[in-house]
Design a protein around this motif. Structure first.
Motif, PDB file in Angstrom:
ATOM      1  N   MET A   1     -21.979 -46.570   1.383  1.00  0.00           N
ATOM      2  CA  MET A   1     -21.111 -47.755   0.943  1.00  0.00           C
ATOM      3  C   MET A   1     -21.555 -48.046  -0.295  1.00  0.00           C
ATOM      4  O   MET A   1     -20.949 -48.162  -1.351  1.00  0.00           O
ATOM      5  N   ILE A   2     -22.860 -48.367  -0.336  1.00  0.00           N
ATOM      6  CA  ILE A   2     -23.845 -48.617  -1.800  1.00  0.00           C
ATOM      7  C   ILE A   2     -23.540 -47.588  -2.766  1.00  0.00           C
ATOM      8  O   ILE A   2     -23.277 -47.869  -4.099  1.00  0.00           O
ATOM      9  N   SER A   3     -23.710 -46.499  -2.354  1.00  0.00           N
ATOM     10  CA  SER A   3     -23.649 -45.469  -3.396  1.00  0.00           C
ATOM     11  C   SER A   3     -22.459 -44.910  -3.910  1.00  0.00           C
ATOM     12  O   SER A   3     -22.208 -44.602  -4.915  1.00  0.00           O
ATOM     13  N   THR A   4     -21.326 -45.422  -2.972  1.00  0.00           N
ATOM     14  CA  THR A   4     -19.998 -45.283  -3.696  1.00  0.00           C
ATOM     15  C   THR A   4     -19.440 -46.272  -4.626  1.00  0.00           C
ATOM     16  O   THR A   4     -19.263 -46.030  -5.687  1.00  0.00           O
ATOM     17  N   LEU A   5     -20.124 -47.437  -4.407  1.00  0.00           N
ATOM     18  CA  LEU A   5     -19.833 -48.672  -5.219  1.00  0.00           C
ATOM     19  C   LEU A   5     -20.768 -48.253  -6.585  1.00  0.00           C
ATOM     20  O   LEU A   5     -20.299 -48.709  -7.699  1.00  0.00           O
ATOM     21  N   ASN A   6     -21.821 -47.510  -6.384  1.00  0.00           N
ATOM     22  CA  ASN A   6     -22.607 -47.293  -7.582  1.00  0.00           C
ATOM     23  C   ASN A   6     -21.831 -46.384  -8.627  1.00  0.00           C
ATOM     24  O   ASN A   6     -21.727 -46.639  -9.851  1.00  0.00           O
ATOM     25  N   ILE A   7     -21.087 -45.344  -7.845  1.00  0.00           N
ATOM     26  CA  ILE A   7     -20.470 -44.381  -8.707  1.00  0.00           C
ATOM     27  C   ILE A   7     -19.237 -44.974  -9.457  1.00  0.00           C
ATOM     28  O   ILE A   7     -19.055 -45.072 -10.811  1.00  0.00           O
ATOM     29  N   ILE A   8     -18.556 -46.113  -8.757  1.00  0.00           N
ATOM     30  CA  ILE A   8     -17.550 -47.098  -9.392  1.00  0.00           C
ATOM     31  C   ILE A   8     -18.193 -47.730 -10.483  1.00  0.00           C
ATOM     32  O   ILE A   8     -17.572 -47.469 -11.533  1.00  0.00           O
ATOM     33  N   VAL A   9     -19.407 -48.184 -10.410  1.00  0.00           N
ATOM     34  CA  VAL A   9     -19.842 -49.312 -11.341  1.00  0.00           C
ATOM     35  C   VAL A   9     -19.997 -48.127 -12.676  1.00  0.00           C
ATOM     36  O   VAL A   9     -19.810 -48.689 -13.804  1.00  0.00           O
ATOM     37  N   TYR A  10     -21.097 -47.278 -12.574  1.00  0.00           N
ATOM     38  CA  TYR A  10     -21.214 -46.546 -13.771  1.00  0.00           C
ATOM     39  C   TYR A  10     -20.091 -45.717 -14.393  1.00  0.00           C
ATOM     40  O   TYR A  10     -20.075 -45.627 -15.618  1.00  0.00           O
ATOM     41  N   SER A  11     -19.124 -45.350 -13.753  1.00  0.00           N
ATOM     42  CA  SER A  11     -17.844 -44.723 -14.230  1.00  0.00           C
ATOM     43  C   SER A  11     -17.206 -45.837 -15.055  1.00  0.00           C
ATOM     44  O   SER A  11     -16.693 -45.310 -16.016  1.00  0.00           O
ATOM     45  N   LEU A  12     -16.945 -46.864 -14.573  1.00  0.00           N
ATOM     46  CA  LEU A  12     -16.286 -48.100 -15.349  1.00  0.00           C
ATOM     47  C   LEU A  12     -17.002 -48.291 -16.602  1.00  0.00           C
ATOM     48  O   LEU A  12     -16.428 -48.465 -17.821  1.00  0.00           O
ATOM     49  N   PHE A  13     -18.391 -48.382 -16.604  1.00  0.00           N
ATOM     50  CA  PHE A  13     -19.185 -48.509 -17.970  1.00  0.00           C
ATOM     51  C   PHE A  13     -19.058 -47.421 -18.950  1.00  0.00           C
ATOM     52  O   PHE A  13     -18.622 -47.667 -19.852  1.00  0.00           O
ATOM     53  N   ILE A  14     -18.960 -46.106 -18.437  1.00  0.00           N
ATOM     54  CA  ILE A  14     -18.825 -44.962 -19.144  1.00  0.00           C
ATOM     55  C   ILE A  14     -17.537 -45.226 -19.842  1.00  0.00           C
ATOM     56  O   ILE A  14     -17.244 -44.730 -21.099  1.00  0.00           O
ATOM     57  N   ILE A  15     -16.291 -45.329 -19.045  1.00  0.00           N
ATOM     58  CA  ILE A  15     -15.033 -45.379 -19.532  1.00  0.00           C
ATOM     59  C   ILE A  15     -14.936 -46.649 -20.601  1.00  0.00           C
ATOM     60  O   ILE A  15     -14.303 -46.437 -21.546  1.00  0.00           O
ATOM     61  N   SER A  16     -15.529 -47.524 -20.475  1.00  0.00           N
ATOM     62  CA  SER A  16     -15.457 -48.771 -21.304  1.00  0.00           C
ATOM     63  C   SER A  16     -16.007 -48.397 -22.594  1.00  0.00           C
ATOM     64  O   SER A  16     -15.338 -48.817 -23.703  1.00  0.00           O
ATOM     65  N   ILE A  17     -17.017 -47.559 -22.603  1.00  0.00           N
ATOM     66  CA  ILE A  17     -17.752 -47.319 -23.909  1.00  0.00           C
ATOM     67  C   ILE A  17     -16.899 -46.164 -24.428  1.00  0.00           C
ATOM     68  O   ILE A  17     -16.487 -46.322 -25.782  1.00  0.00           O
ATOM     69  N   SER A  18     -16.022 -45.230 -23.627  1.00  0.00           N
ATOM     70  CA  SER A  18     -15.161 -44.346 -24.449  1.00  0.00           C
ATOM     71  C   SER A  18     -14.130 -45.004 -24.984  1.00  0.00           C
ATOM     72  O   SER A  18     -13.511 -44.483 -26.110  1.00  0.00           O
ATOM     73  N   ARG A  19     -13.792 -46.141 -24.335  1.00  0.00           N
ATOM     74  CA  ARG A  19     -12.268 -46.791 -24.764  1.00  0.00           C
ATOM     75  C   ARG A  19     -12.769 -47.601 -26.074  1.00  0.00           C
ATOM     76  O   ARG A  19     -11.778 -47.873 -26.999  1.00  0.00           O
TER      77      ARG A  19
END
Lengths: 95, 447
Positions: free
Chosen positions: B1-19
């Motif tokens: 559960m926590i590791s899935t959320l981790n993936i979502i969190v860092y993906s959101l950060f990387i996408i936000s920087i790309s934007r």
């Protein structure tokens, strides 16, 4: 230390390198304040350790860490939003 | 559960920087990062047991409130000091986590020593940067501070070895020494070098997060910290390149205005102009390039500059462009934010490489609050502190309008030959007042 941790570190360096060079120089200030805000993610470290903390002194130190990270997160995102809103507003009026 | 959320969190950060690659997508990018942070914080809070959870939520709310109030009170010219201060708090937070960890175990690990070191340096260095940017301290004794820093550095190394061997008192002493070191280290650095310093502290706060992640074996912190570290390091590289300075040079040989060089030309050698002359030149031009510097922002002339561009484009159909040097402000991209605040379209704004090809065809260049970044001595004078710094080649234009409060040299302490160029009209006075008067003149003409 496990090897996969080092793998993650090295791969993150590559992702960081390419993601950052992709950012337009126009938005370098917002980039700084956004990265500033997300460096508040260190708050997770404080929360994770808070559970195991038994003495008063470590609890106090960790709560202080949460306090400063919170200033960083909220202040950083708020000021980024203010800046980016100005860029967005202009984009609309000129197209 | 926590590791899935981790993936979502860092993906959101990387996408936000790309934007952040375009102004159009950036605002939503920031919202994505906020979502990611929200998920992360809630996830962290839910893992806590009951009394501690309450304390953490209360602390979080108080800190958050202070952060938002601080951000609201910051005006855009004050942006660099706010960013410096927030950076420092990020470092302090990491440092405190490192410190608290050493209390749980008999001997601190090497990671914890590193975290305390990097965290304290980031914190106190950022506070020093904040004080300098806010103009609260002015340092003359740079030599003394350099020797103090050297002594502190040696003491910190010794302190680090003692701290590694255990005793709590030594660890606290080490933290205090490191904080003093960061403070004395950054304090003597010159105002012109501030964009470099802010960027490198920004990077350092990211590496602190990475260190905490390595210490507590949390991959999310490693990924996000490295992303921030890369950002700060790349911005530092861009800034040092834009000023042709090396990071080591910035730290050890600050640019100090050289007062011994007397102004080579007496004041009568310059051609003084009036706002009327400036208005006349601009309305008859086909192409006007505006070169703003931090002096423009200090005078609060952004809005006037925006109006000037608007009236030239709409009433006189002049081709108006803005040329921005990478170090025009006090932090990377600062000038773009200031111009955005004044509603100037990003389509009119050009970086150094693009705008340098345009000066040849420009009829008028309006230099406002910039000095060193236009100084042709950077190309010719070998013993100058700005030698080989890339400059905006404004002397290629047909006429130069130079707005300046006085003929004093800039940060680099170098006289600017452009003042005495026969193509130049000097408009001496306050940047805001002069721009206002030019606008009044442009408005009253009915051509």
């Amino acid at each position: 230390m496990d090897f996969y941790i080092i793998d993650i570190l090295i791969l993150s360096c590559f992702i960081g390198y390419f993601a950052i060079w992709n950012v337009t120089p126009l938005l370098h200030s917002p980039l700084m304040s956004v990265t500033n805000a997300i460096s508040g993610i260190v708050i997770l470290g404080a929360l994770q350790n808070l559970n195991q903390s038994e003495s008063l002194i470590t609890t106090t130190l960790l709560l202080l860490a949460i306090f400063f990270a919170a200033i960083n997160i909220f202040g950083g995102f708020h000021i980024s939003a203010r800046m980016l809103h100005m860029f967005k507003r202009k984009d609309k009026t000129n197209d | 559960m926590i590791s899935t959320l981790n993936i979502i969190v860092y993906s959101l950060f990387i996408i936000s920087i790309s934007r952040l690659s375009s102004a159009r997508t950036a605002y939503k990018g920031n919202l994505l990062a906020i979502t990611g942070m929200g998920i992360a914080v809630i996830m962290g809070l839910l893992c806590l047991n009951s009394p501690k959870q309450l304390y953490a939520i209360i602390t979080l709310c108080i800190g958050g409130l202070i952060g938002i109030i601080g951000s609201k009170k910051t005006s855009m010219p004050q942006l660099p000091q706010m960013v410096a201060l927030l950076n420092g708090f990020g470092g302090l937070s990491s440092g405190l986590i490192g410190l608290s960890e050493t209390f749980n175990i008999p001997h601190p690990t090497l990671w914890q020593i590193f975290i305390i070191f990097a965290g304290c340096i980031t914190f106190s260095g950022s506070v020093a940067g904040f004080l300098k940017l806010a103009g609260l301290v002015k340092i003359r004794e740079t030599e003394t501070l350099h020797s103090v820093s050297l002594i502190l550095f040696i003491l910190t190394l010794i302190g680090g070895i003692y701290a590694y061997n255990g005793e709590t008192e030594y660890i606290i002493g080490f933290a205090i020494l490191t904080s003093l070191l960061g403070f004395c280290f950054i304090l003597p650095i010159g105002g012109a070098d501030m964009p470099i310093i802010i960027s490198s502290l920004n990077g350092l706060s990211g590496w602190c997060t990475t260190l905490v992640g390595l210490s507590i074996q949390n991959s999310l912190l490693i990924i996000v910290g490295t992303l921030i570290g890369a950002s700060g390091s790349i911005l530092t590289y861009i800034m040092t390149k834009a000023m042709n300075r090396h990071l080591l040079k910035v730290i050890f040989t600050p640019i100090t205005p050289n007062k011994e060089i007397p102004s080579a030309h007496p004041e009568q050698d310059i051609h003084k102009g009036t706002p009327q002359d400036a208005a006349f030149l601009m309305e008859n031009a086909h192409k006007v390039i505006i070169v703003p510097g931090f002096g423009m922002a200090a005078a609060g002339a952004q809005y006037e500059l925006g109006n000037l561009a608007k009236i030239l484009i709409q009433k006189y159909h002049v081709d108006v462009k803005f040329g921005i040097h990478p170090v025009a402000g006090r932090m990377p991209g600062h000038m773009n934010v200031l111009l955005a605040e004044a509603d100037i379209s990003p389509n009119l704004i050009f970086g150094i490489d693009e705008i340098n090809q345009e000066f040849k065809t420009a009829d008028v260049v309006y230099v406002i609050g910039a000095n060193d970044t236009t100084n042709p001595l950077a190309k010719t004078k070998k013993d100058s502190t700005i030698y080989q710094m890339p400059i905006l080649e404004v002397e290629e234009a047909k006429r130069i309008l130079f707005v300046k409060r006085s003929l004093a040299p800039g940060y680099a302490g170098e006289d600017n030959p452009l003042f005495y160029n026969e193509k130049t009209l000097m408009l001496l006075g306050d940047a805001k007042e002069i721009t206002k008067e030019i606008i009044t003149n442009l408005e009253s003409n009915n051509s």
